[in-house]
Write an enzyme that holds these catalytic residues in place. Structure first.
Site, PDB file in Angstrom:
ATOM      1  N   GLN A 272      73.464  84.160  25.500  1.00  0.00           N
ATOM      2  CA  GLN A 272      73.712  85.028  24.379  1.00  0.00           C
ATOM      3  C   GLN A 272      74.616  86.067  25.046  1.00  0.00           C
ATOM      4  O   GLN A 272      73.961  87.071  25.363  1.00  0.00           O
ATOM      5  CB  GLN A 272      72.711  85.322  23.332  1.00  0.00           C
ATOM      6  CG  GLN A 272      73.203  86.053  22.052  1.00  0.00           C
ATOM      7  CD  GLN A 272      72.100  87.076  21.536  1.00  0.00           C
ATOM      8  OE1 GLN A 272      71.108  87.146  22.043  1.00  0.00           O
ATOM      9  NE2 GLN A 272      72.180  87.137  20.168  1.00  0.00           N
TER      10      GLN A 272
ATOM     11  N   ARG B 115      63.567 100.343  27.376  1.00  0.00           N
ATOM     12  CA  ARG B 115      62.621 101.317  27.045  1.00  0.00           C
ATOM     13  C   ARG B 115      61.580 100.801  28.211  1.00  0.00           C
ATOM     14  O   ARG B 115      60.638 101.822  28.341  1.00  0.00           O
ATOM     15  CB  ARG B 115      62.002 100.981  25.760  1.00  0.00           C
ATOM     16  CG  ARG B 115      62.796 101.664  24.586  1.00  0.00           C
ATOM     17  CD  ARG B 115      62.137 101.757  23.397  1.00  0.00           C
ATOM     18  NE  ARG B 115      62.485 100.421  22.991  1.00  0.00           N
ATOM     19  CZ  ARG B 115      62.019 100.052  21.762  1.00  0.00           C
ATOM     20  NH1 ARG B 115      61.246 100.808  20.988  1.00  0.00           N
ATOM     21  NH2 ARG B 115      62.440  98.724  21.442  1.00  0.00           N
TER      22      ARG B 115
END
Ligand code: UD1
Ligand code: CA
Length: 455
Positions: free
Chosen positions: A78, A18
């Site tokens: 991650q 975004r």
């Protein structure tokens, strides 16, 4: 409290789509410092002695940036984005080292204050296993709600998993948590993913801890301090909040800002007491302004040191390496780069001084230029104490102008001017009496002849 060790785990595996940017979200800056660095600083301010940075797939840019703002941080990847608890567990090796306190923070929540974190640590020291930092946003939609029962915090319910009744709760999860190190792994390993999003929610440890009869408490922080950034409009909002805080601090520290809302600081700007800052001034990174200095309107400073009672602007530009000593003056439309302007020296108008020393009390006339660059290399100009450089002179570096030397206006100086010498580096003036009138008459009759011929 200080005797307790503390690990800060900063989750920075945000996708950042975004932001519509090639730059990872957490590296977008507030006050010229990446958001994630603000977070690391707050953790440090709350006494964290170790930092684990959890980055996502392709988080190399974040890891590399961290070398500058958090050199002690260990980065963990991650690889898959399976939820906030899963992200925290990416730093399992760091948690397993056995810190007393663990602070979980989001890399996109840059305005968090060290005081809120310190308070959460305080609650751990008092025996809590989990401390949740809550807040009351104007519109709670989208946030996890804090469910309380008999004065205990019993669960956090994510917005998507809330009943209509739960959705009415205004007290929300800011995303920041403190967890007792001795309980952390045991709690995190019990988190499952049967929820609306199919994610491993960090927030589930509240219910897990409560059911295990561990103490869980909520503290409260201001909405502004836990603002999460998801797009550039929110980034600008956070910048505005940060600037407002900083301006206020500068004024409380003794600086006068005539129109504070027009002055922009960087994360590391140092402003002394009795400094006057006029409207529309920009402080880029690495600027120090000593006591009693005046920064006139519309000046742009970065990497500069402004000495006591020195004066800058209006409309001055100080670039990296500009060093103004006591009572030095750099006036309107002047640019100074990598140059020392010694005590009381004056550079008042329309001048470029780069790669230079301007000695004590020297006077640099309007329009003076240090010609420091030949397109390939930079060269030094040394102007001695008390020298006078006449207006519109070009000093072609490398060059030395001795102490007390005098350079005539309009000179192009290419050779050393010894101390106390007078140098003219221009063509001598020739004055021919009556010749001006004669020339004008000649031009007038030539023009008349041309006009007559054209008819
Ligand atoms: C989270 C909280 C919510 C809280 C809100 C505050 C959870 C489950 N929910 O919701 O209670 O009100 O923040 O803003 O914690 N992240 C990872 N890896 C993942 C998932 C997330 O690193 O797999 C990081 C994100 O980059 C982000 C943070 O964790 O920095 C929060 O994740 P996000 O998906 O934005 O959580 P929210 O739904 O906003
Ligand atoms: Ca979020």
């Amino acid at each position: 409290m200080t005797s307790r060790t503390c690990l800060s785990i900063i989750l920075a595996a945000g996708e950042g789509t975004r932001m519509k940017s090639a730059t990872p979200k957490v590296l977008h800056q507030i006050a010229n410092l990446p958001m994630v660095a603000h977070v690391a600083r707050a953790a440090e301010g709350a006494g964290a002695d170790a930092v684990a940075l959890v980055v996502g797939h392709g988080g190399d840019a974040v890891k590399k940036a961290a070398e500058a703002f958090a050199p002690k941080a260990d980065a963990f990847v991650q690889a898959e984005r399976l939820g906030t608890a899963h992200a925290v567990l990416a730093a399992r090796a760091a948690i397993a080292k056995g810190h007393d306190d663990i602070l979980v923070m989001f890399g996109d929540t840059p305005l968090v204050e060290a005081d809120s974190l310190a308070l959460a640590r305080q609650k751990l020291a008092e025996g809590a296993a989990v401390v949740v930092i809550g807040f009351r946003p104007p519109n709670p939609a989208g946030y996890g709600r804090l469910l309380e029962k008999d004065g205990r915090l019993v669960a956090i319910r994510e917005d998507k998993d809330c009943t209509d009744e739960e959705r009415k709760i205004g007290f929300c999860n800011a995303g920041l948590m403190a967890i007792a190190g001795k309980d952390a792994l045991r709690l995190l390993d019990q988190v499952g993913n049967s929820n609306a999003k199919g994610e491993f929610y960090l927030t589930d440890i509240v219910e897990i801890a409560d059911k295990a009869s561990l103490m869980v408490v909520a503290t409260e922080a201001s909405f502004e301090s836990v603002l999460g950034i998801n797009n550039r409009a929110e980034l600008a909002e956070a910048e505005a909040i940060w600037q407002k805080r900083r301006r206020r601090q500068a004024m409380l520290d003794g600086a006068t800002l005539i129109a504070p809302e027009t002055v922009y600081f960087s994360h590391d700007t140092e402003i002394g007491a009795d400094v006057l800052v006029e409207p529309n001034v920009w402080f880029g990174p690495d600027v120090k302004v000593a006591d009693g200095a005046v920064i006139h309107a519309f000046s742009h400073l970065e990497g500069a040191d402004v000495g006591p009672r020195a004066e800058v602007g209006p409309y001055a530009r100080l670039r990296p390496g500009a060093e103004l000593h006591e009572k030095a003056k750099v006036g309107n439309f002047c640019e100074v780069k990598k140059a020392t302007v010694e005590k009381g020296a004056k550079i008042n108008h329309l001048t470029y001084i780069g790669d230079a020393r301007v000695g004590v009390g020297a006077n640099i006339g309007a329009g003076t230029i240090t010609c420091n660059y030949d397109g390939y290399s930079k060269f030094f100009t040394d102007i001695g104490e008390g020298a006078f450089i006449g207006s519109n002179s070009s000093l072609v570096a490398p060059i030395v102008i001795g102490a007390g030397a005098y350079v005539a206006s309009g000179s192009v100086i290419t050779e050393e001017v010894p101390g106390d010498a007078l140098a003219f580096g221009r063509a001598r003036q020739k004055t021919l009496p009556g010749k001006g009138k004669e020339l004008r008459e000649r031009f007038a009759s030539a023009a008349a002849a041309k006009k007559a011929g054209a008819k």
